[in-house]
Design a protein around this motif. Sequence first.
Motif, short mmCIF file in Angstrom:
data_model
loop_
_atom_site.label_atom_id
_atom_site.label_comp_id
_atom_site.label_asym_id
_atom_site.label_seq_id
_atom_site.Cartn_x
_atom_site.Cartn_y
_atom_site.Cartn_z
N ALA A 97 7.14 2.67 -2.16
CA ALA A 97 6.52 2.69 -0.84
C ALA A 97 6.23 1.27 -0.39
O ALA A 97 5.63 0.48 -1.12
N MET A 118 12.69 6.86 0.69
CA MET A 118 11.37 7.46 0.59
C MET A 118 11.54 8.96 0.41
O MET A 118 11.66 9.73 1.35
N THR A 168 7.25 7.71 5.39
CA THR A 168 6.30 7.78 4.27
C THR A 168 5.07 8.61 4.67
O THR A 168 4.61 9.46 3.91
N GLY A 172 6.82 11.52 2.85
CA GLY A 172 6.57 10.97 1.52
C GLY A 172 5.23 11.47 1.00
O GLY A 172 5.12 12.08 -0.06
N SER A 173 4.20 11.23 1.80
CA SER A 173 2.86 11.71 1.45
C SER A 173 2.65 13.16 1.89
O SER A 173 1.72 13.82 1.43
#
Length: 276
Positions: A97, A118, A168, A172-173
Amino acid sequence: MKTAFIGAGSMAEAIITGALVNGALQKEEIVVTNHSNQKRLQELTEKYKVNTSYDHETIFQGAKVIVLAMKPKDVKEALQTIQSYVTSDTLIISVLAGVPMEFIESELKQQVAVVRAMPNTSAMIGKSATGISLNSAVTEQQKELALQLFSAIGLTVIVEEHLLDAVTGISGSGPAFIYYVVEAMESSAEILGLEKDLAKKLIIQTLTGAAGMIETSGAKTEELRKAVTSPGGTTEAGLNVLNKHNVKNAFIECITEATAQSKRLGSRFQKQEMKK
Ligand SMILES: NC(=O)C1=CN([C@@H]2O[C@H](COP(=O)(O)OP(=O)(O)OC[C@H]3O[C@@H](n4cnc5c(N)ncnc54)[C@H](O)[C@@H]3O)[C@@H](O)[C@H]2O)C=CC1
Ligand SMILES: O=C(O)[C@@H]1CCC=N1
Protein backbone atom coordinates in the motif's frame (compact mmCIF):
# COMPACT_ATOMS: atom_id res chain seq x y z
CA MET A 1 8.07 -19.60 -14.14
CA LYS A 2 10.12 -19.18 -10.95
CA THR A 3 8.28 -16.77 -8.68
CA ALA A 4 9.80 -15.52 -5.43
CA PHE A 5 7.65 -14.11 -2.66
CA ILE A 6 9.48 -11.82 -0.27
CA GLY A 7 7.10 -11.58 2.67
CA ALA A 8 5.03 -14.49 3.91
CA GLY A 9 2.10 -12.80 5.59
CA SER A 10 -1.60 -12.88 4.93
CA MET A 11 -1.40 -11.17 1.53
CA ALA A 12 1.35 -13.45 0.21
CA GLU A 13 -0.64 -16.47 1.38
CA ALA A 14 -3.81 -15.18 -0.25
CA ILE A 15 -2.06 -14.72 -3.61
CA ILE A 16 -0.31 -18.10 -3.37
CA THR A 17 -3.58 -19.87 -2.54
CA GLY A 18 -5.50 -18.23 -5.36
CA ALA A 19 -2.75 -18.79 -7.91
CA LEU A 20 -2.36 -22.47 -6.96
CA VAL A 21 -6.08 -23.16 -6.96
CA ASN A 22 -6.49 -21.55 -10.36
CA GLY A 23 -3.29 -23.00 -11.82
CA ALA A 24 -1.65 -19.64 -12.59
CA LEU A 25 1.40 -20.93 -10.68
CA GLN A 26 2.61 -24.43 -9.85
CA LYS A 27 3.84 -25.15 -6.31
CA GLU A 28 7.31 -26.13 -7.59
CA GLU A 29 7.76 -22.68 -9.16
CA ILE A 30 7.14 -20.80 -5.91
CA VAL A 31 9.81 -19.85 -3.35
CA VAL A 32 8.75 -17.93 -0.27
CA THR A 33 10.85 -16.12 2.30
CA ASN A 34 10.16 -13.85 5.24
CA HIS A 35 12.13 -11.84 7.76
CA SER A 36 12.82 -14.48 10.40
CA ASN A 37 9.70 -16.47 11.28
CA GLN A 38 10.77 -20.03 10.43
CA LYS A 39 7.63 -21.53 11.89
CA ARG A 40 5.54 -19.54 9.45
CA LEU A 41 7.60 -20.76 6.47
CA GLN A 42 7.24 -24.32 7.67
CA GLU A 43 3.50 -23.83 7.92
CA LEU A 44 3.38 -22.62 4.28
CA THR A 45 5.47 -25.58 3.11
CA GLU A 46 3.18 -28.02 4.88
CA LYS A 47 0.00 -26.35 3.71
CA TYR A 48 0.86 -25.59 0.08
CA LYS A 49 3.99 -27.69 -0.62
CA VAL A 50 5.76 -24.55 -1.86
CA ASN A 51 9.52 -24.03 -1.45
CA THR A 52 10.73 -21.80 1.34
CA SER A 53 14.22 -20.58 2.09
CA TYR A 54 16.44 -17.96 3.71
CA ASP A 55 19.24 -18.49 1.20
CA HIS A 56 19.23 -15.56 -1.21
CA GLU A 57 20.64 -17.56 -4.14
CA THR A 58 17.97 -20.22 -3.73
CA ILE A 59 15.19 -17.69 -3.47
CA PHE A 60 16.04 -15.07 -6.06
CA GLN A 61 18.54 -16.49 -8.57
CA GLY A 62 16.69 -16.94 -11.86
CA ALA A 63 13.35 -15.75 -10.51
CA LYS A 64 11.38 -14.24 -13.39
CA VAL A 65 8.90 -12.70 -10.98
CA ILE A 66 9.61 -11.27 -7.53
CA VAL A 67 6.55 -10.42 -5.46
CA LEU A 68 7.08 -7.78 -2.77
CA ALA A 69 4.67 -8.64 0.05
CA MET A 70 6.17 -7.09 3.16
CA LYS A 71 4.89 -4.05 5.08
CA PRO A 72 5.81 -0.75 3.41
CA LYS A 73 8.23 0.12 6.24
CA ASP A 74 10.33 -2.94 5.34
CA VAL A 75 10.49 -2.35 1.59
CA LYS A 76 13.82 -0.55 1.53
CA GLU A 77 15.63 -3.43 3.19
CA ALA A 78 13.87 -5.93 0.93
CA LEU A 79 14.87 -4.03 -2.22
CA GLN A 80 18.48 -3.96 -1.05
CA THR A 81 18.30 -7.73 -0.64
CA ILE A 82 17.03 -8.38 -4.17
CA GLN A 83 18.97 -5.68 -6.02
CA SER A 84 21.79 -7.89 -7.26
CA TYR A 85 19.36 -10.56 -8.53
CA VAL A 86 17.19 -8.23 -10.59
CA THR A 87 17.87 -8.29 -14.33
CA SER A 88 16.24 -6.69 -17.36
CA ASP A 89 14.06 -9.83 -17.52
CA THR A 90 12.72 -9.63 -13.99
CA LEU A 91 9.19 -8.55 -13.26
CA ILE A 92 8.71 -6.94 -9.85
CA ILE A 93 5.17 -7.18 -8.53
CA SER A 94 4.45 -5.04 -5.51
CA VAL A 95 1.30 -5.29 -3.39
CA LEU A 96 2.51 -2.67 -0.92
CA ALA A 97 0.00 0.00 0.00
CA GLY A 98 1.25 3.44 -0.93
CA VAL A 99 4.72 2.60 -2.26
CA PRO A 100 5.21 4.29 -5.67
CA MET A 101 6.76 2.38 -8.56
CA GLU A 102 9.31 5.18 -8.89
CA PHE A 103 10.66 4.38 -5.41
CA ILE A 104 11.13 0.73 -6.34
CA GLU A 105 12.89 1.64 -9.61
CA SER A 106 15.22 4.11 -7.92
CA GLU A 107 16.12 1.77 -5.05
CA LEU A 108 16.92 -1.00 -7.54
CA LYS A 109 19.06 1.50 -9.46
CA GLN A 110 17.96 0.23 -12.87
CA GLN A 111 15.16 0.32 -15.40
CA VAL A 112 13.07 -2.57 -14.19
CA ALA A 113 9.58 -3.78 -15.03
CA VAL A 114 7.22 -3.06 -12.13
CA VAL A 115 3.58 -3.91 -11.64
CA ARG A 116 2.06 -2.25 -8.61
CA ALA A 117 -1.06 -3.99 -7.43
CA MET A 118 -3.68 -3.46 -4.77
CA PRO A 119 -5.47 -6.76 -4.21
CA ASN A 120 -7.58 -7.66 -1.19
CA THR A 121 -7.67 -10.66 1.12
CA SER A 122 -10.59 -12.25 -0.74
CA ALA A 123 -7.79 -13.45 -3.04
CA MET A 124 -7.79 -16.42 -0.65
CA ILE A 125 -11.04 -17.62 -2.27
CA GLY A 126 -10.36 -16.31 -5.78
CA LYS A 127 -12.51 -13.23 -5.25
CA SER A 128 -10.09 -10.36 -4.87
CA ALA A 129 -10.94 -7.03 -6.46
CA THR A 130 -7.52 -5.91 -7.63
CA GLY A 131 -6.31 -2.70 -9.23
CA ILE A 132 -2.95 -2.81 -11.03
CA SER A 133 -0.66 -0.23 -12.62
CA LEU A 134 2.26 -0.94 -14.91
CA ASN A 135 5.40 1.08 -15.51
CA SER A 136 6.73 1.69 -18.99
CA ALA A 137 9.32 -1.12 -18.77
CA VAL A 138 6.63 -3.81 -18.51
CA THR A 139 6.53 -5.84 -21.73
CA GLU A 140 3.32 -7.10 -23.30
CA GLN A 141 4.27 -10.60 -22.12
CA GLN A 142 4.85 -9.43 -18.54
CA LYS A 143 1.55 -7.56 -18.60
CA GLU A 144 -0.22 -10.77 -19.66
CA LEU A 145 1.60 -12.65 -16.92
CA ALA A 146 0.53 -10.15 -14.26
CA LEU A 147 -3.05 -10.18 -15.54
CA GLN A 148 -3.02 -13.97 -15.49
CA LEU A 149 -1.70 -14.01 -11.91
CA PHE A 150 -4.16 -11.48 -10.59
CA SER A 151 -7.07 -12.82 -12.62
CA ALA A 152 -6.42 -16.16 -10.94
CA ILE A 153 -7.27 -14.51 -7.63
CA GLY A 154 -10.28 -12.51 -8.77
CA LEU A 155 -11.31 -9.48 -10.78
CA THR A 156 -8.48 -7.27 -12.06
CA VAL A 157 -8.64 -3.75 -13.43
CA ILE A 158 -5.79 -1.64 -14.82
CA VAL A 159 -5.71 1.94 -13.52
CA GLU A 160 -3.28 4.84 -13.59
CA GLU A 161 -0.95 4.72 -10.62
CA HIS A 162 -2.35 7.83 -8.93
CA LEU A 163 -5.75 6.10 -8.71
CA LEU A 164 -4.37 3.18 -6.72
CA ASP A 165 -4.86 5.21 -3.52
CA ALA A 166 -8.61 5.32 -4.20
CA VAL A 167 -8.60 1.62 -5.13
CA THR A 168 -6.93 0.98 -1.76
CA GLY A 169 -9.70 2.87 0.06
CA ILE A 170 -12.51 1.16 -1.85
CA SER A 171 -11.44 -2.43 -2.39
CA GLY A 172 -8.06 -2.95 -0.68
CA SER A 173 -9.40 -2.01 2.73
CA GLY A 174 -13.01 -2.56 1.60
CA PRO A 175 -13.45 -6.09 2.97
CA ALA A 176 -12.71 -4.78 6.49
CA PHE A 177 -15.42 -2.14 6.14
CA ILE A 178 -17.94 -4.76 5.03
CA TYR A 179 -16.88 -7.08 7.89
CA TYR A 180 -17.48 -4.17 10.26
CA VAL A 181 -21.09 -3.94 9.07
CA VAL A 182 -21.49 -7.70 9.31
CA GLU A 183 -20.11 -7.67 12.86
CA ALA A 184 -22.84 -5.17 13.74
CA MET A 185 -25.46 -7.44 12.13
CA GLU A 186 -24.10 -10.43 14.07
CA SER A 187 -24.25 -8.52 17.34
CA SER A 188 -27.81 -7.41 16.60
CA ALA A 189 -28.86 -10.96 15.80
CA GLU A 190 -27.43 -12.14 19.11
CA ILE A 191 -29.19 -9.40 21.06
CA LEU A 192 -32.44 -10.30 19.29
CA GLY A 193 -32.10 -13.97 20.21
CA LEU A 194 -31.34 -15.49 16.80
CA GLU A 195 -29.20 -18.60 16.99
CA LYS A 196 -25.61 -17.82 15.88
CA ASP A 197 -25.26 -20.26 12.96
CA LEU A 198 -28.71 -19.50 11.66
CA ALA A 199 -28.01 -15.74 11.84
CA LYS A 200 -24.73 -16.27 9.99
CA LYS A 201 -26.56 -18.09 7.18
CA LEU A 202 -29.12 -15.33 6.89
CA ILE A 203 -26.46 -12.62 6.86
CA ILE A 204 -24.30 -14.35 4.25
CA GLN A 205 -27.28 -14.92 1.97
CA THR A 206 -28.37 -11.31 2.45
CA LEU A 207 -24.90 -10.07 1.47
CA THR A 208 -24.49 -12.31 -1.56
CA GLY A 209 -28.10 -11.69 -2.62
CA ALA A 210 -27.64 -7.92 -2.40
CA ALA A 211 -24.33 -8.14 -4.30
CA GLY A 212 -26.04 -10.28 -6.95
CA MET A 213 -28.89 -7.75 -7.28
CA ILE A 214 -26.42 -4.87 -7.67
CA GLU A 215 -24.58 -6.85 -10.31
CA THR A 216 -27.44 -8.26 -12.35
CA SER A 217 -30.65 -6.24 -11.85
CA GLY A 218 -29.58 -3.29 -13.95
CA ALA A 219 -31.09 -0.98 -11.32
CA LYS A 220 -29.18 1.72 -9.48
CA THR A 221 -28.21 0.84 -5.91
CA GLU A 222 -30.41 3.69 -4.67
CA GLU A 223 -33.41 2.20 -6.54
CA LEU A 224 -32.71 -1.20 -5.03
CA ARG A 225 -32.65 0.36 -1.56
CA LYS A 226 -35.92 2.18 -2.22
CA ALA A 227 -37.52 -1.04 -3.45
CA VAL A 228 -36.87 -2.61 -0.03
CA THR A 229 -38.17 0.43 1.83
CA SER A 230 -41.96 0.42 2.24
CA PRO A 231 -43.39 3.75 3.42
CA GLY A 232 -43.89 3.58 7.17
CA GLY A 233 -42.34 0.11 7.20
CA THR A 234 -39.48 -1.61 9.00
CA THR A 235 -36.65 -0.65 6.64
CA GLU A 236 -37.60 3.00 6.79
CA ALA A 237 -37.57 2.83 10.59
CA GLY A 238 -34.08 1.32 10.51
CA LEU A 239 -32.71 3.71 7.90
CA ASN A 240 -34.00 6.68 9.90
CA VAL A 241 -31.62 5.63 12.67
CA LEU A 242 -28.68 5.35 10.25
CA ASN A 243 -29.50 8.79 8.84
CA LYS A 244 -29.81 10.25 12.35
CA HIS A 245 -26.24 9.07 12.99
CA ASN A 246 -25.00 10.21 9.59
CA VAL A 247 -23.72 6.73 8.81
CA LYS A 248 -23.47 7.32 5.05
CA ASN A 249 -21.20 10.31 5.64
CA ALA A 250 -19.20 8.30 8.18
CA PHE A 251 -18.56 5.68 5.48
CA ILE A 252 -17.60 8.31 2.93
CA GLU A 253 -15.20 9.80 5.50
CA CYS A 254 -13.89 6.33 6.29
CA ILE A 255 -13.02 5.53 2.67
CA THR A 256 -11.65 9.03 2.08
CA GLU A 257 -9.43 8.66 5.12
CA ALA A 258 -8.20 5.22 4.03
CA THR A 259 -7.36 6.75 0.63
CA ALA A 260 -5.60 9.68 2.31
CA GLN A 261 -3.58 7.27 4.46
CA SER A 262 -2.49 5.43 1.32
CA LYS A 263 -1.31 8.78 -0.08
CA ARG A 264 0.44 9.62 3.20
CA LEU A 265 2.20 6.26 3.21
CA GLY A 266 3.28 7.00 -0.36
CA SER A 267 4.59 10.46 0.43
CA ARG A 268 7.13 8.89 2.81
CA PHE A 269 8.68 7.25 -0.23
CA GLN A 270 9.05 10.33 -2.34
CA LYS A 271 12.38 11.88 -3.29
CA GLN A 272 13.78 8.34 -3.12
CA GLU A 273 14.22 8.78 0.59
CA MET A 274 12.21 7.06 3.29
CA LYS A 275 11.50 9.62 5.97
CA LYS A 276 11.42 8.52 9.57
N1 LIG B 1 -3.74 -7.39 4.32
C1 LIG B 1 -4.41 -6.82 3.33
O1 LIG B 1 -5.65 -6.83 3.25
C2 LIG B 1 -3.67 -6.17 2.20
C3 LIG B 1 -2.33 -5.90 2.32
N2 LIG B 1 -1.68 -5.30 1.30
C4 LIG B 1 -0.26 -5.01 1.42
O2 LIG B 1 0.40 -6.25 1.49
C5 LIG B 1 1.59 -6.10 2.23
C6 LIG B 1 1.72 -7.24 3.19
O3 LIG B 1 0.63 -7.20 4.07
P1 LIG B 1 0.34 -8.43 5.05
O4 LIG B 1 0.50 -9.70 4.31
O5 LIG B 1 -0.94 -8.13 5.71
O6 LIG B 1 1.57 -8.24 6.06
P2 LIG B 1 2.14 -9.23 7.16
O7 LIG B 1 2.67 -8.39 8.27
O8 LIG B 1 1.15 -10.31 7.44
O9 LIG B 1 3.40 -9.90 6.41
C7 LIG B 1 4.58 -9.21 6.12
C8 LIG B 1 5.66 -10.22 5.79
O10 LIG B 1 6.83 -9.55 5.34
C9 LIG B 1 7.97 -10.18 5.91
N3 LIG B 1 9.14 -9.30 5.84
C10 LIG B 1 9.32 -8.08 6.39
N4 LIG B 1 10.53 -7.59 6.09
C11 LIG B 1 11.14 -8.49 5.30
C12 LIG B 1 12.40 -8.57 4.67
N5 LIG B 1 13.29 -7.58 4.75
N6 LIG B 1 12.68 -9.67 3.95
C13 LIG B 1 11.81 -10.67 3.84
N7 LIG B 1 10.58 -10.66 4.41
C14 LIG B 1 10.27 -9.58 5.14
C15 LIG B 1 7.52 -10.54 7.30
O11 LIG B 1 8.36 -11.49 7.90
C16 LIG B 1 6.11 -11.08 6.97
O12 LIG B 1 6.20 -12.41 6.53
C17 LIG B 1 1.56 -4.73 2.91
O13 LIG B 1 2.49 -3.90 2.29
C18 LIG B 1 0.16 -4.24 2.66
O14 LIG B 1 0.15 -2.86 2.39
C19 LIG B 1 -2.29 -5.02 0.11
C20 LIG B 1 -3.60 -5.28 -0.06
C21 LIG B 1 -4.43 -5.82 0.99
O1 LIG C 1 -4.50 -1.74 5.93
C1 LIG C 1 -3.62 -1.73 5.06
O2 LIG C 1 -2.72 -0.87 5.08
C2 LIG C 1 -3.62 -2.75 3.96
C3 LIG C 1 -3.75 -2.14 2.62
C4 LIG C 1 -5.12 -2.45 2.14
C5 LIG C 1 -5.61 -3.41 3.10
N1 LIG C 1 -4.78 -3.61 4.06
